[in-house]
Scaffold this motif. Structure first.
Motif, short mmCIF file in Angstrom:
data_model
loop_
_atom_site.label_atom_id
_atom_site.label_comp_id
_atom_site.label_asym_id
_atom_site.label_seq_id
_atom_site.Cartn_x
_atom_site.Cartn_y
_atom_site.Cartn_z
N ALA A 196 0.70 -1.29 -0.16
CA ALA A 196 -0.27 -0.04 -0.09
C ALA A 196 0.78 1.22 -0.04
N VAL A 197 0.46 2.42 -0.28
CA VAL A 197 0.84 3.72 -0.39
C VAL A 197 1.35 3.45 1.45
N GLU A 198 2.34 4.59 1.67
CA GLU A 198 2.29 4.34 2.97
C GLU A 198 1.19 5.66 3.23
N ASP A 199 0.98 5.47 4.51
CA ASP A 199 0.52 6.68 5.33
C ASP A 199 1.33 7.32 6.82
N ALA A 200 0.72 8.77 6.80
CA ALA A 200 1.82 9.54 7.97
C ALA A 200 0.90 8.54 8.99
N ALA A 201 0.38 7.95 9.05
CA ALA A 201 -0.39 7.28 10.39
C ALA A 201 0.16 6.08 11.12
N ASP A 202 0.88 5.10 9.63
CA ASP A 202 1.32 3.99 9.94
C ASP A 202 2.08 3.93 11.01
N PRO A 203 2.20 2.84 11.71
CA PRO A 203 3.35 2.74 12.95
C PRO A 203 4.24 2.89 12.63
N ALA A 204 4.99 3.83 13.77
CA ALA A 204 6.19 4.86 13.87
C ALA A 204 7.45 3.20 13.35
N GLU A 205 7.42 1.23 13.86
CA GLU A 205 8.28 1.04 13.83
C GLU A 205 8.12 0.04 12.49
N LEU A 206 7.27 0.83 11.12
CA LEU A 206 7.73 0.29 10.05
C LEU A 206 7.76 1.29 8.63
N LYS A 207 7.79 2.39 9.78
CA LYS A 207 8.33 3.49 9.02
C LYS A 207 9.93 2.78 7.66
#
Length: 160
Positions: free
Chosen positions: A69-80
């Motif tokens: 998926a397109v990354e989302d700013a709200a995604d969990p920090a550990e996945l950045k």
């Protein structure tokens, strides 16, 4: 197995949108049309992934999309900065729930994703009031991160 996955195609997409899911809130699972639209969009812009029509004893009973998926700013920090896929638009028609169909379908789909793309981390969002959904994903190995999406409505769950 009585549970089969078919890649989304011209024929089965017409059958999937006919599934009665009037008792499943859209907050808990996207409508089939919306999941199909997401799958088409991902395919059109070249995102890897697979959308499956779920069959049980020759009846179409659900849909499941897993893709990059397109990354989302709200995604969990550990996945950045990490490579991960999302489980999107997954539902099983209510009258077929509780028979293990969802667990078999999810496992088969994950196996196909891992075979094609390697053991990617999977992320999903499950509505915080969807107790059956949260329990289902935990039973299937997903860990509730305790973090919610930007709206505060959905819990992020991760399968490493």
């Amino acid at each position: 197995s009585a549970v089969q996955l078919e890649l989304l195609d011209y024929y089965n997409r017409k059958e999937i949108v006919k599934i009665d899911r009037s008792d499943i809130p859209v907050e808990f699972a996207a409508k089939a049309e919306d999941t199909i639209a997401m799958a088409d969009y991902g395919k059109n812009i070249g995102l890897p992934g697979k959308c499956f029509a779920i069959k049980y004893n020759r009846n179409y009973v659900g849909i499941l999309l897993i893709g990059k998926a397109v990354e989302d700013a709200a995604d969990p920090a550990e996945l950045k900065g990490r490579y991960y896929f999302r489980v999107l638009g997954f539902f099983i028609q209510s009258k077929y729930q509780g028979l293990g169909i969802g667990s078999v379908a999810l496992q088969k789909a994950i196996d196909e994703i891992y075979t094609e793309y390697g053991p990617v981390t999977l992320l999903l969002e499950c509505h915080k009031d969807n107790e059956k959904g949260l329990a289902f994903y935990e039973k299937n190995g997903f860990v509730n991160t305790g973090k919610t999406n930007a709206k505060g409505t959905d819990c992020f769950m991760i399968l490493e």
